[in-house]
Design an enzyme around this catalytic site. Sequence first.
Site, PDB file in Angstrom:
ATOM      1  N   ASP A 146     -11.896  57.864  40.940  1.00 49.45           N
ATOM      2  CA  ASP A 146     -13.137  57.282  40.309  1.00 49.45           C
ATOM      3  C   ASP A 146     -14.100  58.365  41.269  1.00 49.45           C
ATOM      4  O   ASP A 146     -15.486  57.830  40.744  1.00 49.45           O
ATOM      5  CB  ASP A 146     -13.362  55.949  40.662  1.00 49.45           C
ATOM      6  CG  ASP A 146     -12.840  55.442  42.002  1.00 49.45           C
ATOM      7  OD1 ASP A 146     -12.081  56.185  42.533  1.00 49.45           O
ATOM      8  OD2 ASP A 146     -13.486  54.299  42.591  1.00 49.45           O
ATOM      9  N   GLU A 203     -13.777  56.493  59.877  1.00 50.74           N
ATOM     10  CA  GLU A 203     -14.840  57.152  58.988  1.00 50.74           C
ATOM     11  C   GLU A 203     -16.347  56.807  59.509  1.00 50.74           C
ATOM     12  O   GLU A 203     -16.984  57.411  60.093  1.00 50.74           O
ATOM     13  CB  GLU A 203     -14.568  57.036  57.761  1.00 50.74           C
ATOM     14  CG  GLU A 203     -15.601  57.648  56.843  1.00 50.74           C
ATOM     15  CD  GLU A 203     -15.447  57.186  55.372  1.00 50.74           C
ATOM     16  OE1 GLU A 203     -16.206  57.965  54.497  1.00 50.74           O
ATOM     17  OE2 GLU A 203     -14.820  56.616  54.845  1.00 50.74           O
ATOM     18  N   ASP A 263     -12.038  64.067  49.255  1.00 47.26           N
ATOM     19  CA  ASP A 263     -12.622  62.640  49.137  1.00 47.26           C
ATOM     20  C   ASP A 263     -13.234  62.361  47.724  1.00 47.26           C
ATOM     21  O   ASP A 263     -12.528  62.031  46.996  1.00 47.26           O
ATOM     22  CB  ASP A 263     -13.803  62.602  50.115  1.00 47.26           C
ATOM     23  CG  ASP A 263     -13.888  60.911  50.487  1.00 47.26           C
ATOM     24  OD1 ASP A 263     -12.856  60.045  50.004  1.00 47.26           O
ATOM     25  OD2 ASP A 263     -14.837  60.476  51.255  1.00 47.26           O
TER      26      ASP A 263
END
Length: 364
Positions: free
Chosen positions: A29, A213, A302
């Site tokens: 997505d 992260e 990513d």
Amino acid sequence: MTVTPAEPTSPSRDQVRQAPKVLLHDHLDGGLRPATIVELAAEVGHELPASDAESLGRWFVESADSGSLVRYLETFDHTVAVMQNGPALTRVARECVEDLVADGVVYAEVRYAPEQHVEGGLTLHEVVAAVQEGFDAATEAVGGRIVVRQLLTAMRHQARSMEIAELAIAWRDKGVAGFDIAGAEAGYPPTRHLDAFEYLQRENAHFTIHAGEAFGLPSIWQAIQWCGADRLGHGVRIVDDITVADDGTVTLGRLAAYVRDMRIPLEMCPASNIQTGAAASIAEHPIGLLTELRFRVTVNTDNRLMSDTSMTSEMHALVEAFDYTLADLRWFTINAMKSAFLPFDERLAIIDTVIKPGYAALEV
């Protein structure tokens, strides 16, 4: 006469594009084509912040480029909104594979959260089936030049992780390679989903966890030592446990030493980290130090849409920042293939028959 071997030179962007690449951390997505979003939004009546593909693509990058992980995650409202029916999911999955092949990717694990795609009435199993249909169609169309697997993600702020873990097991011989949890780290530690991870361990299954992260060492420690993660999604904050003295001496804390000693793969995503404020620039990104210290570093995209990136862009940026050679890129690639959630013999076959010959051809 003695011939001095030529010094290795930095590869050109075109050489990087041609090099075989392995991608372990890519969100379905987060990689849609802007033109596809425009078309799918029109079909379902979803209002977008821009009406044409070029403007929309720019909006995604600018919105994601805020230095805030929370703001970065807001951009997914629009991509997820147009991925709520089977044909849309299949199209997005097919185009994802087409784009990766064009980028020189030979193996990819693409992740997404099935629970986010059921608003249109699909069941979780129908979501996975629709994505697999797209992957299969694209893989067949390119003559098997790429191997693609799904990673099923549970959202860490929700309570469906056991359900998604069971879904991953149900599909593990039909295209799903493993499990993941994602979403905002702060306030949602991975230990909230301990039952799901323990279930996966009992099932001899593979899983990765987004950790280190936006949040620091406690998140990484919990992911590994409490939950048993095979890999760390990002893991960039492991540098908080590494001290570099003025004279260049490096000291690893116990957690960093464990991660390196156990060869726990780090799914590093440099461009994304800069957008979310985890690093100031590519040159200052911890990937340089971690590579020098020979952690199990892998390079990933990513979210290709939000970061306006590709594996070629990610690797070429590292070449420019750190003077990496083809040998360095080959090292990253083999690291990633070794770390893939694929059976050992299949990993070895891709390394020996695809990756090594591909790099050898470029070095001639």
